[in-house]
Scaffold this motif. Structure first.
Motif, PDB file in Angstrom:
ATOM      1  N   CYS A  42       0.837  -1.200   0.000  1.00 18.13           N
ATOM      2  CA  CYS A  42       0.000   0.000   0.000  1.00 18.13           C
ATOM      3  C   CYS A  42       0.873   1.252   0.000  1.00 18.13           C
ATOM      4  O   CYS A  42       1.851   1.349   0.768  1.00 18.13           O
ATOM      5  CB  CYS A  42      -0.910  -0.010   1.228  1.00 18.13           C
ATOM      6  N   ARG A  43       0.540   2.228  -0.812  1.00 22.93           N
ATOM      7  CA  ARG A  43       1.321   3.461  -0.908  1.00 22.93           C
ATOM      8  C   ARG A  43       1.317   4.230   0.403  1.00 22.93           C
ATOM      9  O   ARG A  43       2.325   4.789   0.823  1.00 22.93           O
ATOM     10  CB  ARG A  43       0.750   4.360  -2.016  1.00 22.93           C
ATOM     11  N   ALA A  44       0.134   4.235   1.056  1.00 24.54           N
ATOM     12  CA  ALA A  44       0.015   4.994   2.306  1.00 24.54           C
ATOM     13  C   ALA A  44       0.395   4.169   3.526  1.00 24.54           C
ATOM     14  O   ALA A  44       0.510   4.703   4.631  1.00 24.54           O
ATOM     15  CB  ALA A  44      -1.414   5.520   2.458  1.00 24.54           C
ATOM     16  N   GLY A  45       0.519   2.856   3.338  1.00 24.81           N
ATOM     17  CA  GLY A  45       0.848   1.986   4.455  1.00 24.81           C
ATOM     18  C   GLY A  45      -0.323   1.680   5.361  1.00 24.81           C
ATOM     19  O   GLY A  45      -0.150   1.115   6.442  1.00 24.81           O
ATOM     20  N   THR A  46      -1.538   2.033   4.921  1.00 29.03           N
ATOM     21  CA  THR A  46      -2.729   1.832   5.765  1.00 29.03           C
ATOM     22  C   THR A  46      -3.652   0.750   5.236  1.00 29.03           C
ATOM     23  O   THR A  46      -4.525   0.277   5.960  1.00 29.03           O
ATOM     24  CB  THR A  46      -3.533   3.140   5.851  1.00 29.03           C
ATOM     25  N   ASN A  47      -3.503   0.385   3.956  1.00 30.58           N
ATOM     26  CA  ASN A  47      -4.420  -0.552   3.279  1.00 30.58           C
ATOM     27  C   ASN A  47      -5.844  -0.031   3.250  1.00 30.58           C
ATOM     28  O   ASN A  47      -6.786  -0.801   3.146  1.00 30.58           O
ATOM     29  CB  ASN A  47      -4.376  -1.939   3.937  1.00 30.58           C
ATOM     30  N   LYS A  48      -5.996   1.288   3.344  1.00 27.69           N
ATOM     31  CA  LYS A  48      -7.326   1.898   3.344  1.00 27.69           C
ATOM     32  C   LYS A  48      -7.350   3.160   2.487  1.00 27.69           C
ATOM     33  O   LYS A  48      -7.989   4.153   2.836  1.00 27.69           O
ATOM     34  CB  LYS A  48      -7.755   2.240   4.771  1.00 27.69           C
ATOM     35  N   CYS A  49      -6.660   3.151   1.371  1.00 28.93           N
ATOM     36  CA  CYS A  49      -6.617   4.322   0.505  1.00 28.93           C
ATOM     37  C   CYS A  49      -8.016   4.665  -0.016  1.00 28.93           C
ATOM     38  O   CYS A  49      -8.755   3.784  -0.458  1.00 28.93           O
ATOM     39  CB  CYS A  49      -5.676   4.076  -0.672  1.00 28.93           C
ATOM     40  N   GLU A  50      -8.388   5.926   0.064  1.00 27.26           N
ATOM     41  CA  GLU A  50      -9.712   6.349  -0.399  1.00 27.26           C
ATOM     42  C   GLU A  50      -9.807   6.298  -1.918  1.00 27.26           C
ATOM     43  O   GLU A  50     -10.833   5.946  -2.487  1.00 27.26           O
ATOM     44  CB  GLU A  50     -10.019   7.756   0.112  1.00 27.26           C
ATOM     45  N   ILE A  51      -8.745   6.700  -2.597  1.00 25.81           N
ATOM     46  CA  ILE A  51      -8.719   6.646  -4.071  1.00 25.81           C
ATOM     47  C   ILE A  51      -7.912   5.410  -4.446  1.00 25.81           C
ATOM     48  O   ILE A  51      -6.679   5.456  -4.580  1.00 25.81           O
ATOM     49  CB  ILE A  51      -8.102   7.926  -4.657  1.00 25.81           C
ATOM     50  N   VAL A  52      -8.595   4.299  -4.621  1.00 28.12           N
ATOM     51  CA  VAL A  52      -7.908   3.018  -4.755  1.00 28.12           C
ATOM     52  C   VAL A  52      -7.131   2.895  -6.055  1.00 28.12           C
ATOM     53  O   VAL A  52      -6.160   2.142  -6.123  1.00 28.12           O
ATOM     54  CB  VAL A  52      -8.903   1.847  -4.630  1.00 28.12           C
ATOM     55  N   VAL A  53      -7.542   3.632  -7.110  1.00 26.38           N
ATOM     56  CA  VAL A  53      -6.853   3.487  -8.390  1.00 26.38           C
ATOM     57  C   VAL A  53      -5.437   4.033  -8.330  1.00 26.38           C
ATOM     58  O   VAL A  53      -4.618   3.746  -9.198  1.00 26.38           O
ATOM     59  CB  VAL A  53      -7.639   4.182  -9.529  1.00 26.38           C
ATOM     60  N   LYS A  54      -5.125   4.827  -7.307  1.00 26.82           N
ATOM     61  CA  LYS A  54      -3.777   5.361  -7.166  1.00 26.82           C
ATOM     62  C   LYS A  54      -2.868   4.439  -6.365  1.00 26.82           C
ATOM     63  O   LYS A  54      -1.681   4.717  -6.203  1.00 26.82           O
ATOM     64  CB  LYS A  54      -3.828   6.739  -6.508  1.00 26.82           C
ATOM     65  N   CYS A  55      -3.432   3.341  -5.845  1.00 27.70           N
ATOM     66  CA  CYS A  55      -2.654   2.402  -5.033  1.00 27.70           C
ATOM     67  C   CYS A  55      -2.925   0.992  -5.538  1.00 27.70           C
ATOM     68  O   CYS A  55      -4.063   0.513  -5.494  1.00 27.70           O
ATOM     69  CB  CYS A  55      -3.041   2.528  -3.555  1.00 27.70           C
TER      70      CYS A  55
END
Length: 388
Positions: A42-55
């Protein structure tokens, strides 16, 4: 099928892929990510990105939840964008985790697939559910001590009583007993199962059923009452009544207060999540019945016996086909894939809350509010015997 929005990246798509309403780009991305050896991060390291297409990680997980949420069975798609065809008996046409040949193909999410017998499963479940509730209502009203001042009343004039530990213990046993009758009536295959498998299905289903039924009944009967949960057909728990739930006179005041605090947290947390899922989707009666079927046979990723897996896939396939036909008959065929996606997301919410329940019940056990003989606590353990 008209253009609709992909459930993952929101681009327009004319066809469903992998059995759900996702675009071809998301399909290709998913298949490639699924086969790669190096894990996604996961890009943010949270596995909960709001904009999933960016991760890539979160995009894959969202598609995976949609695909696996309908049974973990997937047809190997052709390279073209054609809609799915009729089921094939070729061994290579279906994929399952263990390459089982006896797993039927999951229902199509592209509308227009005709049925030989429409809504037969829904009709059977409706009849079984109504019969079960007649038994539950009679048993509850005859077993529970009547209150002098009922807080609420149904339109058919039988009282609703604030739930207590004693009433929950009674009504939960009534529910488990009648769920066996419901399953026997609704699903003919249930009668031929071993006692172990019957008991597994009921234990796996009862918590999702409890949350789902309450959320739907609150939505249809008391939509304007906040933090309200049906503990049974005739009992309830609200933010106001939570402090009276602990009806054991010898408990210390701080125990009673802690019990009410945990109940209120449950009402504001999991109960509200389930209620929001039903309310936001504006679930109809037929969709509620379909949800009962989907939750009952939601045995993937559990310790279910291998013989239960194909039964679960078969029943989920049937009910999804019936939902497609229902939407088509109501003139909503172009939106049926999106709508079924919403229904499947409700199943995930109910299962998530059910999975978290043992930890919450353990807290009551630690407070010495529940003991080893408390029915709802026993259901999370192995010691309770089936009421047969």
């Amino acid at each position: 099928m008209a253009d609709q929005l992909c459930l993952v990246c929101s681009v327009h798509t004319k066809h469903a892929h992998l059995g759900v309403l996702i675009c071809r780009a998301c399909k290709i991305f998913y298949l490639r990510a699924e086969s790669r050896q190096k894990p996604l991060i996961c890009r943010a390291g949270t596995n909960k990105c709001e904009i999933v297409v960016k991760c890539k990680k979160c995009r894959f997980e969202q598609i995976n939840r949609l695909v696996k949420g309908i049974g973990g069975v997937r047809k190997k798609e052709e390279k073209s964008n054609e809609c799915y065809s009729e089921p094939s008996t070729s061994r290579n046409e279906t994929v399952y985790d263990e390459e089982r040949e006896d797993i039927p193909k999951i229902a199509r999410f592209v509308c227009g697939h005709s049925l030989d017998a429409r809504l037969s499963l829904l009709e059977r479940v409706r009849s079984s559910y109504n019969t079960m509730n007649l038994s539950r209502r009679a048993a509850e009203l005859s077993s529970l001590q009547p209150t002098l001042h009922p807080i609420l009343t149904f339109h058919d004039a039988y009282p609703l009583k604030p739930a207590t530990i004693a009433s929950l213990n009674c009504t939960m046993r009534i529910l488990i007993t009648t769920l066996f009758d419901f399953a026997t009536s609704a699903f003919p295959e249930f009668s031929s199962l071993s006692l172990h498998n019957k008991w597994f299905l009921i234990k796996n289903f009862h918590q999702s059923f409890w949350s789902l039924e309450s959320a739907y009944r609150v939505y249809t009967l008391f939509p304007n009452i906040p933090h309200f949960h049906f503990m049974s057909l005739t009992t309830y728990c609200s933010y106001q009544s939570a402090l009276s739930f602990c009806d054991i006179g010898d408990k210390a005041p701080h125990i009673v207060e802690a019990t009410g605090r945990h109940l209120r947290s449950y009402l504001k947390g999991d109960v509200q999540k389930c209620r929001n899922a039903i309310t936001n989707a504006k679930v109809t009666e037929k969709e509620f019945l379909a949800l009962l079927i989907l939750c009952f046979w939601n045995v993937d990723n559990t310790s279910a016996d291998d013989s239960l897996i194909p039964l679960g896939v078969s029943h989920r396939s049937k009910i999804l086909e019936e939902l497609q036909e229902m939407y088509k008959s109501e003139g909503n065929s172009e939106e049926c894939a999106t709508r079924i996606g919403e229904i499947m997301s409700i199943v995930i919410v109910m299962q998530t809350c059910a999975t978290a329940m043992p930890m919450k019940l353990e807290m009551f056990r630690l407070l010495d509010i529940f003991d080893d003989d408390t029915t709802i606590y026993q259901l999370t353990k192995t010691g309770m015997q089936p009421p047969l």
